[in-house]
Write a protein that holds these residues in place. Sequence first.
Motif, PDB file in Angstrom:
ATOM      1  N   GLY A  69       4.173  -7.875 -32.231  1.00  0.00           N
ATOM      2  CA  GLY A  69       3.851  -8.823 -31.176  1.00  0.00           C
ATOM      3  C   GLY A  69       2.444  -8.598 -30.661  1.00  0.00           C
ATOM      4  N   VAL A  70       1.805  -9.664 -30.253  1.00  0.00           N
ATOM      5  CA  VAL A  70       0.489  -9.527 -29.653  1.00  0.00           C
ATOM      6  C   VAL A  70       0.685  -9.095 -28.207  1.00  0.00           C
ATOM      7  CG1 VAL A  70      -1.643 -10.703 -29.062  1.00  0.00           C
ATOM      8  CG2 VAL A  70      -0.450 -11.261 -31.190  1.00  0.00           C
ATOM      9  N   GLN A  71       0.138  -7.938 -27.816  1.00  0.00           N
ATOM     10  CA  GLN A  71       0.370  -7.353 -26.516  1.00  0.00           C
ATOM     11  C   GLN A  71      -0.730  -7.732 -25.541  1.00  0.00           C
ATOM     12  OE1 GLN A  71       3.254  -5.572 -25.910  1.00  0.00           O
ATOM     13  NE2 GLN A  71       3.777  -6.217 -27.976  1.00  0.00           N
ATOM     14  N   PHE A  72      -0.355  -7.922 -24.259  1.00  0.00           N
ATOM     15  CA  PHE A  72      -1.339  -8.089 -23.208  1.00  0.00           C
ATOM     16  C   PHE A  72      -0.771  -7.502 -21.922  1.00  0.00           C
ATOM     17  CE2 PHE A  72       1.161 -12.016 -23.329  1.00  0.00           C
ATOM     18  CZ  PHE A  72       1.535 -12.191 -21.998  1.00  0.00           C
ATOM     19  N   SER A  73      -1.641  -7.178 -20.986  1.00  0.00           N
ATOM     20  CA  SER A  73      -1.213  -6.619 -19.713  1.00  0.00           C
ATOM     21  C   SER A  73      -0.690  -7.734 -18.820  1.00  0.00           C
ATOM     22  CB  SER A  73      -2.373  -5.894 -19.030  1.00  0.00           C
ATOM     23  OG  SER A  73      -2.809  -4.789 -19.790  1.00  0.00           O
ATOM     24  N   ILE A  74       0.525  -7.565 -18.302  1.00  0.00           N
ATOM     25  CA  ILE A  74       1.105  -8.581 -17.427  1.00  0.00           C
ATOM     26  C   ILE A  74       0.564  -8.407 -16.008  1.00  0.00           C
ATOM     27  CG2 ILE A  74       3.193  -8.768 -18.807  1.00  0.00           C
ATOM     28  CD1 ILE A  74       4.607  -7.072 -16.641  1.00  0.00           C
ATOM     29  N   SER A  75       0.618  -9.475 -15.216  1.00  0.00           N
ATOM     30  CA  SER A  75       0.142  -9.407 -13.832  1.00  0.00           C
ATOM     31  C   SER A  75       1.098  -8.616 -12.950  1.00  0.00           C
ATOM     32  CB  SER A  75      -0.012 -10.820 -13.266  1.00  0.00           C
ATOM     33  OG  SER A  75       1.261 -11.426 -13.078  1.00  0.00           O
ATOM     34  N   GLY A  76       2.375  -8.586 -13.350  1.00  0.00           N
ATOM     35  CA  GLY A  76       3.391  -7.949 -12.514  1.00  0.00           C
ATOM     36  C   GLY A  76       4.007  -8.890 -11.501  1.00  0.00           C
ATOM     37  N   MET A  77       3.612 -10.167 -11.524  1.00  0.00           N
ATOM     38  CA  MET A  77       4.198 -11.182 -10.643  1.00  0.00           C
ATOM     39  C   MET A  77       5.218 -11.989 -11.443  1.00  0.00           C
ATOM     40  SD  MET A  77       0.795 -12.569  -8.649  1.00  0.00           S
ATOM     41  CE  MET A  77       1.764 -13.667  -7.594  1.00  0.00           C
ATOM     42  N   PRO A  78       6.501 -11.934 -11.078  1.00  0.00           N
ATOM     43  CA  PRO A  78       7.506 -12.699 -11.822  1.00  0.00           C
ATOM     44  C   PRO A  78       7.389 -14.189 -11.540  1.00  0.00           C
ATOM     45  CG  PRO A  78       8.495 -11.682  -9.892  1.00  0.00           C
ATOM     46  CD  PRO A  78       7.085 -11.177  -9.960  1.00  0.00           C
ATOM     47  N   PHE A  79       7.806 -15.007 -12.518  1.00  0.00           N
ATOM     48  CA  PHE A  79       7.828 -16.455 -12.319  1.00  0.00           C
ATOM     49  C   PHE A  79       9.143 -17.013 -12.838  1.00  0.00           C
ATOM     50  CE2 PHE A  79       5.626 -15.509 -16.267  1.00  0.00           C
ATOM     51  CZ  PHE A  79       6.146 -16.394 -17.193  1.00  0.00           C
ATOM     52  N   ASP A 102      -3.930  -1.105 -15.616  1.00  0.00           N
ATOM     53  CA  ASP A 102      -4.088   0.113 -14.832  1.00  0.00           C
ATOM     54  C   ASP A 102      -4.557  -0.221 -13.420  1.00  0.00           C
ATOM     55  OD1 ASP A 102      -3.347   1.589 -17.017  1.00  0.00           O
ATOM     56  OD2 ASP A 102      -5.392   2.100 -17.620  1.00  0.00           O
ATOM     57  N   GLY A 103      -3.885   0.373 -12.430  1.00  0.00           N
ATOM     58  CA  GLY A 103      -4.274   0.157 -11.043  1.00  0.00           C
ATOM     59  C   GLY A 103      -3.795  -1.148 -10.452  1.00  0.00           C
ATOM     60  N   SER A 104      -2.860  -1.847 -11.121  1.00  0.00           N
ATOM     61  CA  SER A 104      -2.380  -3.131 -10.606  1.00  0.00           C
ATOM     62  C   SER A 104      -1.731  -2.950  -9.231  1.00  0.00           C
ATOM     63  CB  SER A 104      -1.357  -3.744 -11.566  1.00  0.00           C
ATOM     64  OG  SER A 104      -0.752  -4.891 -10.988  1.00  0.00           O
ATOM     65  N   PRO A 105      -2.080  -3.801  -8.253  1.00  0.00           N
ATOM     66  CA  PRO A 105      -1.457  -3.703  -6.928  1.00  0.00           C
ATOM     67  C   PRO A 105       0.015  -4.086  -6.931  1.00  0.00           C
ATOM     68  CG  PRO A 105      -2.811  -5.677  -7.065  1.00  0.00           C
ATOM     69  CD  PRO A 105      -3.079  -4.883  -8.315  1.00  0.00           C
ATOM     70  N   ASN A 106       0.492  -4.679  -8.044  1.00  0.00           N
ATOM     71  CA  ASN A 106       1.893  -5.091  -8.133  1.00  0.00           C
ATOM     72  C   ASN A 106       2.786  -4.020  -8.764  1.00  0.00           C
ATOM     73  OD1 ASN A 106       1.241  -7.720  -7.141  1.00  0.00           O
ATOM     74  ND2 ASN A 106       0.513  -8.271  -9.180  1.00  0.00           N
ATOM     75  N   ALA A 107       2.211  -2.863  -9.097  1.00  0.00           N
ATOM     76  CA  ALA A 107       2.978  -1.829  -9.791  1.00  0.00           C
ATOM     77  C   ALA A 107       4.063  -1.235  -8.898  1.00  0.00           C
ATOM     78  CB  ALA A 107       2.037  -0.735 -10.287  1.00  0.00           C
ATOM     79  N   GLY A 108       3.761  -1.064  -7.600  1.00  0.00           N
ATOM     80  CA  GLY A 108       4.742  -0.461  -6.695  1.00  0.00           C
ATOM     81  C   GLY A 108       5.153   0.911  -7.184  1.00  0.00           C
ATOM     82  N   ASP A 109       6.474   1.163  -7.222  1.00  0.00           N
ATOM     83  CA  ASP A 109       6.968   2.454  -7.708  1.00  0.00           C
ATOM     84  C   ASP A 109       7.482   2.365  -9.142  1.00  0.00           C
ATOM     85  OD1 ASP A 109       9.205   0.945  -7.292  1.00  0.00           O
ATOM     86  OD2 ASP A 109      10.220   2.364  -5.963  1.00  0.00           O
ATOM     87  N   THR A 110       7.053   1.337  -9.877  1.00  0.00           N
ATOM     88  CA  THR A 110       7.530   1.143 -11.255  1.00  0.00           C
ATOM     89  C   THR A 110       6.707   1.915 -12.281  1.00  0.00           C
ATOM     90  OG1 THR A 110       6.103  -0.777 -11.681  1.00  0.00           O
ATOM     91  CG2 THR A 110       8.244  -1.198 -10.634  1.00  0.00           C
ATOM     92  N   GLY A 111       5.566   2.458 -11.857  1.00  0.00           N
ATOM     93  CA  GLY A 111       4.669   3.078 -12.826  1.00  0.00           C
ATOM     94  C   GLY A 111       3.934   2.059 -13.668  1.00  0.00           C
ATOM     95  N   GLY A 112       3.981   0.774 -13.251  1.00  0.00           N
ATOM     96  CA  GLY A 112       3.286  -0.273 -13.990  1.00  0.00           C
ATOM     97  C   GLY A 112       4.047  -0.783 -15.195  1.00  0.00           C
ATOM     98  N   GLN A 113       5.347  -0.459 -15.285  1.00  0.00           N
ATOM     99  CA  GLN A 113       6.157  -0.913 -16.407  1.00  0.00           C
ATOM    100  C   GLN A 113       7.360  -1.703 -15.913  1.00  0.00           C
ATOM    101  OE1 GLN A 113       7.029   2.706 -18.651  1.00  0.00           O
ATOM    102  NE2 GLN A 113       5.516   2.097 -20.182  1.00  0.00           N
ATOM    103  N   VAL A 114       7.760  -2.730 -16.691  1.00  0.00           N
ATOM    104  CA  VAL A 114       8.929  -3.539 -16.370  1.00  0.00           C
ATOM    105  C   VAL A 114       9.837  -3.587 -17.596  1.00  0.00           C
ATOM    106  CG1 VAL A 114       9.767  -5.806 -15.651  1.00  0.00           C
ATOM    107  CG2 VAL A 114       7.579  -4.959 -14.784  1.00  0.00           C
TER     108      VAL A 114
END
Length: 231
Positions: A69-79, A102-114
């Motif tokens: 799959g072609v990977q990209f960094s998600i915004s972390g905002m669900p839609f 890296d450093g996304s303000p939407n990461a919270g306590d997830t470590g930036g992973q969903v």
Amino acid sequence: MASSPDLSSTGNTPENPESGSPSEAPSGTAASAADRRGRVRARRAAVMAVPATLVAAGLAVLTAQGALGVQFSISGMPFTVAASHLDGTGFEQFGGLDNMADGSPNAGDTGGQVLIVTSAIKKATLTKLCQSVDLGGTNLLITAGGGDTKVSASDLTTDSTEMSGDASFNHIEIGNDASTLTEANAKGPIGVFSQQADSVHIDNLRQTNYATTAGVFKLPGLKLRFSDSGC
């Protein structure tokens, strides 16, 4: 004081560290030695470049074939995505992880992973498509396919945390290894649980998504606007 030896003497070159004689080597011999060293360095560089070239070519082929799959960094905002009907041929589904920048303000306590479920459909049509994202006090709303022509997509993938609807599948296989899927142009990690089917039909589809990709996405009757409410 005693005079120091002449350090610029030709005999004290790196090629002749043991020589104590100031006699000069023939210029032709020095030139040929330099040529040989140059050719050796060139051959070494070429050999080292081969594996990197093969890996890059291999990744390009695998991506074209849908094996990666072609990977990209998600915004972390669900839609939210909703549709009254979805019909698809070539259906796959498997688990995975999406990563924020890296450093996304939407990461919270997830470590930036969903943790997500990827649904892949080779060819899909959707009726009365609605997509909305909450921007904090207002929603960006997109609608399409509400008229005579449906929304259509090829090589459609959605990364979801929730999905609901009334679904039916033809020739479904449950429990496949995600790396062996064949119905759509997507494969998951080896050892991951998955399922696939020849076709899928879903009424009253509703998804919470973090990413969507498609080879081709046609949106007849597209409307984009801000709204007090989402889908």
